[in-house]
Design a protein around this motif. Structure first.
Motif, PDB file in Angstrom:
ATOM      1  N   TYR A  90      -1.968  -2.640   0.712  1.00 35.09           N
ATOM      2  CA  TYR A  90      -0.629  -3.105   1.076  1.00 35.09           C
ATOM      3  C   TYR A  90       0.493  -2.727   0.111  1.00 35.09           C
ATOM      4  N   LYS A  91       0.199  -1.967  -0.932  1.00 32.53           N
ATOM      5  CA  LYS A  91       1.263  -1.670  -1.890  1.00 32.53           C
ATOM      6  C   LYS A  91       2.416  -0.887  -1.269  1.00 32.53           C
ATOM      7  N   THR A  92       2.157  -0.180  -0.168  1.00 31.90           N
ATOM      8  CA  THR A  92       3.231   0.557   0.518  1.00 31.90           C
ATOM      9  C   THR A  92       3.821  -0.227   1.690  1.00 31.90           C
ATOM     10  N   SER A  93       3.347  -1.451   1.910  1.00 33.49           N
ATOM     11  CA  SER A  93       3.888  -2.261   3.008  1.00 33.49           C
ATOM     12  C   SER A  93       5.299  -2.739   2.658  1.00 33.49           C
ATOM     13  N   VAL A 171       0.300  -1.050   8.161  1.00 35.14           N
ATOM     14  CA  VAL A 171       0.411   0.116   7.280  1.00 35.14           C
ATOM     15  C   VAL A 171      -0.369   1.318   7.803  1.00 35.14           C
TER      16      VAL A 171
END
Length: 207
Positions: A90-93, A171
């Motif tokens: 989820y770091k790019t969510s 994502v």
């Protein structure tokens, strides 16, 4: 409506739809611990699809254990592994950084009992959702519930009660499609402040 259900590890969407629509909630804390349930697992959306996060627990070989008496097996570095999995997933969510500071401490504190840890996680999620709830705990175990809607069967991870929940952007949705009924974390990281509106607009799960 008044509901009774189990505190689980970062509850899934079905649990939280029932919770968001409830006038009062009773947490079942007097039951026996059973394997293959959401009491100590949750599902997230990783790069390769649906991913299980499982909290290791200490099983006794004697009589059945009460859920509230089950201890976490902390010899495994499970908290660090779970946080790394969440970062990877989820770091790019859109909203991961928005909630990161509230959630990360949960993966650093020492947790002895699975029920206590689940309740801490639940409190943090409610803060993130800005959800104010009327909560009580069961005092005795009752097989049949008369006063509350009984959503305790939702705890069974092997018997899904999937409602046709509305799609939201995930994502890795372009790789594997929409995966329904994941952990509330999936909804929170992808929908942010709109997560509560989403929950309140869904149909209450059928059992």
């Amino acid at each position: 409506m008044n509901v009774i259900l189990h505190p689980t590890y970062f509850p899934n969407i079905a649990h939280f739809v029932a919770i968001a629509k409830a006038d009062a909630i009773t947490f079942e804390v007097e039951d026996n611990f059973l394997k293959q349930t959401y009491r100590n697992r949750t599902y997230i959306y990783g790069a390769n699809g649906k991913l299980t996060l499982n909290i290791p627990v200490i099983h006794t070989q004697k009589n059945r254990q009460k859920y509230k008496d089950v201890k976490i097996f902390n010899d495994e570095n499970w908290q660090s592994n779970h946080w790394k999995s969440l970062l990877s997933a989820y770091k790019t969510s859109p909203f991961f950084e928005y909630y990161e500071d509230e959630l990360q401490p949960l993966f650093n504190i020492k947790a002895d009992y699975i029920l206590d840890f689940n309740l801490k996680c639940f409190d943090v999620i409610c803060d993130c959702l800005q959800l104010d709830l009327n909560i009580s705990k069961s005092e005795t175990y009752q097989k049949t519930i008369e006063k509350n809607l009984d959503f305790r069967p939702l705890v069974n991870a092997k018997k899904e009660h999937i409602q046709p929940f509305e799609n939201y952007t995930q994502v890795f949705g372009d790789k594997h499609g929409f995966i329904p009924n994941l952990s509330i974390l999936d909804l929170l990281f992808n929908e942010g402040p709109n997560a509560l509106n989403y929950l309140e607009s869904q149909t209450t799960p059928l059992l």
